[in-house]
Design a protein around this motif. Structure first.
Motif, PDB file in Angstrom:
ATOM      1  N   HIS A   1      24.713  11.911  -4.562  1.00  0.00           N
ATOM      2  CA  HIS A   1      23.803  11.023  -3.752  1.00  0.00           C
ATOM      3  C   HIS A   1      22.499  10.934  -4.307  1.00  0.00           C
ATOM      4  O   HIS A   1      21.617  11.589  -3.848  1.00  0.00           O
ATOM      5  N   PRO A   2      22.247  10.132  -5.627  1.00  0.00           N
ATOM      6  CA  PRO A   2      21.156  10.161  -6.180  1.00  0.00           C
ATOM      7  C   PRO A   2      20.168   9.571  -5.365  1.00  0.00           C
ATOM      8  O   PRO A   2      18.799  10.011  -5.545  1.00  0.00           O
ATOM      9  N   LEU A   3      20.286   8.535  -4.634  1.00  0.00           N
ATOM     10  CA  LEU A   3      19.246   7.836  -3.578  1.00  0.00           C
ATOM     11  C   LEU A   3      18.673   8.669  -2.653  1.00  0.00           C
ATOM     12  O   LEU A   3      17.470   8.678  -2.545  1.00  0.00           O
ATOM     13  N   VAL A   4      19.438   9.639  -2.107  1.00  0.00           N
ATOM     14  CA  VAL A   4      19.097  10.536  -1.006  1.00  0.00           C
ATOM     15  C   VAL A   4      18.152  11.683  -1.775  1.00  0.00           C
ATOM     16  O   VAL A   4      17.015  11.837  -1.243  1.00  0.00           O
ATOM     17  N   PHE A   5      18.425  11.737  -2.810  1.00  0.00           N
ATOM     18  CA  PHE A   5      17.571  12.869  -3.653  1.00  0.00           C
ATOM     19  C   PHE A   5      16.322  12.059  -4.000  1.00  0.00           C
ATOM     20  O   PHE A   5      15.234  12.838  -3.688  1.00  0.00           O
ATOM     21  N   ILE A   6      16.349  10.915  -4.410  1.00  0.00           N
ATOM     22  CA  ILE A   6      15.121  10.305  -4.971  1.00  0.00           C
ATOM     23  C   ILE A   6      14.169  10.173  -3.601  1.00  0.00           C
ATOM     24  O   ILE A   6      13.057  10.285  -3.324  1.00  0.00           O
ATOM     25  N   GLY A   7      14.777   9.876  -2.260  1.00  0.00           N
ATOM     26  CA  GLY A   7      14.090   9.745  -0.914  1.00  0.00           C
ATOM     27  C   GLY A   7      13.339  10.985  -0.812  1.00  0.00           C
ATOM     28  O   GLY A   7      12.304  11.084  -0.338  1.00  0.00           O
ATOM     29  N   ALA A   8      14.402  11.892  -1.024  1.00  0.00           N
ATOM     30  CA  ALA A   8      13.732  13.273  -0.768  1.00  0.00           C
ATOM     31  C   ALA A   8      12.361  13.864  -1.475  1.00  0.00           C
ATOM     32  O   ALA A   8      11.464  14.375  -1.168  1.00  0.00           O
ATOM     33  N   ALA A   9      12.579  13.327  -2.829  1.00  0.00           N
ATOM     34  CA  ALA A   9      11.496  13.708  -3.633  1.00  0.00           C
ATOM     35  C   ALA A   9      10.292  12.995  -3.363  1.00  0.00           C
ATOM     36  O   ALA A   9       9.082  13.486  -3.476  1.00  0.00           O
ATOM     37  N   LEU A  10      10.536  11.748  -2.763  1.00  0.00           N
ATOM     38  CA  LEU A  10       9.304  11.062  -2.538  1.00  0.00           C
ATOM     39  C   LEU A  10       8.424  11.448  -1.342  1.00  0.00           C
ATOM     40  O   LEU A  10       7.387  11.407  -1.075  1.00  0.00           O
ATOM     41  N   VAL A  11       9.318  11.776  -0.504  1.00  0.00           N
ATOM     42  CA  VAL A  11       8.945  12.499   0.838  1.00  0.00           C
ATOM     43  C   VAL A  11       8.218  13.662   0.227  1.00  0.00           C
ATOM     44  O   VAL A  11       7.009  13.935   1.242  1.00  0.00           O
ATOM     45  N   VAL A  12       8.613  14.408  -0.268  1.00  0.00           N
ATOM     46  CA  VAL A  12       7.951  15.814  -0.755  1.00  0.00           C
ATOM     47  C   VAL A  12       6.595  15.567  -1.386  1.00  0.00           C
ATOM     48  O   VAL A  12       5.636  16.225  -1.150  1.00  0.00           O
ATOM     49  N   LEU A  13       6.681  14.534  -2.316  1.00  0.00           N
ATOM     50  CA  LEU A  13       5.488  14.021  -3.228  1.00  0.00           C
ATOM     51  C   LEU A  13       4.382  13.627  -1.976  1.00  0.00           C
ATOM     52  O   LEU A  13       3.277  13.676  -2.073  1.00  0.00           O
ATOM     53  N   PHE A  14       4.831  12.919  -0.968  1.00  0.00           N
ATOM     54  CA  PHE A  14       3.814  12.407  -0.034  1.00  0.00           C
ATOM     55  C   PHE A  14       3.167  13.507   0.859  1.00  0.00           C
ATOM     56  O   PHE A  14       2.077  13.473   0.961  1.00  0.00           O
ATOM     57  N   LEU A  15       3.989  14.317   1.142  1.00  0.00           N
ATOM     58  CA  LEU A  15       3.463  15.410   1.904  1.00  0.00           C
ATOM     59  C   LEU A  15       2.385  16.444   1.074  1.00  0.00           C
ATOM     60  O   LEU A  15       1.511  16.746   1.562  1.00  0.00           O
ATOM     61  N   LEU A  16       2.869  16.606  -0.114  1.00  0.00           N
ATOM     62  CA  LEU A  16       1.965  17.264  -0.970  1.00  0.00           C
ATOM     63  C   LEU A  16       0.730  16.695  -1.270  1.00  0.00           C
ATOM     64  O   LEU A  16      -0.260  17.486  -1.097  1.00  0.00           O
ATOM     65  N   VAL A  17       0.781  15.312  -1.453  1.00  0.00           N
ATOM     66  CA  VAL A  17      -0.625  14.445  -1.567  1.00  0.00           C
ATOM     67  C   VAL A  17      -1.279  14.626  -0.303  1.00  0.00           C
ATOM     68  O   VAL A  17      -2.624  14.724  -0.220  1.00  0.00           O
ATOM     69  N   ARG A  18      -0.375  14.440   0.627  1.00  0.00           N
ATOM     70  CA  ARG A  18      -1.520  14.456   1.975  1.00  0.00           C
ATOM     71  C   ARG A  18      -2.085  15.892   2.140  1.00  0.00           C
ATOM     72  O   ARG A  18      -3.209  15.911   2.816  1.00  0.00           O
ATOM     73  N   TRP A  19      -1.088  16.784   2.056  1.00  0.00           N
ATOM     74  CA  TRP A  19      -1.807  17.992   2.339  1.00  0.00           C
ATOM     75  C   TRP A  19      -3.245  18.398   1.278  1.00  0.00           C
ATOM     76  O   TRP A  19      -4.047  18.836   1.715  1.00  0.00           O
ATOM     77  N   ASN A  20      -2.895  17.888  -0.025  1.00  0.00           N
ATOM     78  CA  ASN A  20      -4.115  18.090  -0.890  1.00  0.00           C
ATOM     79  C   ASN A  20      -5.227  17.466  -0.499  1.00  0.00           C
ATOM     80  O   ASN A  20      -6.328  18.029  -0.682  1.00  0.00           O
ATOM     81  N   SER A  21      -5.072  16.319  -0.210  1.00  0.00           N
ATOM     82  CA  SER A  21      -6.301  15.336   0.413  1.00  0.00           C
ATOM     83  C   SER A  21      -6.903  16.008   1.619  1.00  0.00           C
ATOM     84  O   SER A  21      -8.058  15.771   1.763  1.00  0.00           O
ATOM     85  N   GLY A  22      -6.093  16.550   2.319  1.00  0.00           N
ATOM     86  CA  GLY A  22      -6.579  16.884   3.688  1.00  0.00           C
ATOM     87  C   GLY A  22      -7.326  18.257   3.554  1.00  0.00           C
ATOM     88  O   GLY A  22      -8.099  18.588   4.442  1.00  0.00           O
ATOM     89  N   SER A  23      -7.085  19.272   2.312  1.00  0.00           N
ATOM     90  CA  SER A  23      -7.634  20.321   2.348  1.00  0.00           C
ATOM     91  C   SER A  23      -8.483  20.521   1.117  1.00  0.00           C
ATOM     92  O   SER A  23      -9.102  21.450   0.746  1.00  0.00           O
ATOM     93  N   THR A  24      -8.928  19.220   0.468  1.00  0.00           N
ATOM     94  CA  THR A  24      -9.787  19.154  -0.751  1.00  0.00           C
ATOM     95  C   THR A  24     -10.890  18.240  -0.364  1.00  0.00           C
ATOM     96  O   THR A  24     -10.793  17.160  -0.041  1.00  0.00           O
ATOM     97  N   ALA A  25     -12.112  18.821  -0.782  1.00  0.00           N
ATOM     98  CA  ALA A  25     -13.225  18.231  -1.139  1.00  0.00           C
ATOM     99  C   ALA A  25     -13.783  18.015  -2.385  1.00  0.00           C
ATOM    100  O   ALA A  25     -13.403  18.695  -3.309  1.00  0.00           O
TER     101      ALA A  25
END
Length: 107
Positions: free
Chosen positions: A37-61
């Motif tokens: 299921h490569p499309l499911v994996f790509i979707g999961a990778a994009l969700v993880v990337l989104f969550l990491l970027v959101r976490w970083n922007s919320g905790s960093t100045a």
């Protein structure tokens, strides 16, 4: 105004653990889902990337090297701006100058 501090060794360690867990989870998901299921994996990778970027922007100045003001970035700006472990190249919203700004931890 954002209150922030210089990152400590503990902050760097926590960041490394969070990223390692995300990459490890994606590695396991890739082994399980990637071949069938490569499309499911790509979707999961994009969700993880989104969550990491959101976490970083919320905790960093960032501390502007030109005017000394602290500022934050949106998740999109955070994702697209070049960086090193201790600085990020971005435009300060206070003075409008682009520079390598010091990474700070938001309180």
């Amino acid at each position: 105004m954002t209150t922030s501090r210089v990152p400590t060794t503990t902050d760097w360690f926590v960041n490394m653990i969070v990223v390692a867990l995300a990459v490890g989870g994606l590695f396991v998901a890739g082994l399980k889902l990637g071949p069938t299921h490569p499309l499911v994996f790509i979707g999961a990778a994009l969700v993880v990337l989104f969550l990491l970027v959101r976490w970083n922007s919320g905790s960093t100045a960032y501390l502007c090297q030109s005017c000394g003001q602290e500022f934050t970035l949106t998740p999109l700006q955070d994702l697209l701006s070049p960086h090193t472990p201790t600085s990020k190249y971005a435009r300060c919203p206070h003075c409008g100058q682009r520079s390598w700004n010091q990474v700070r931890v938001r309180e």
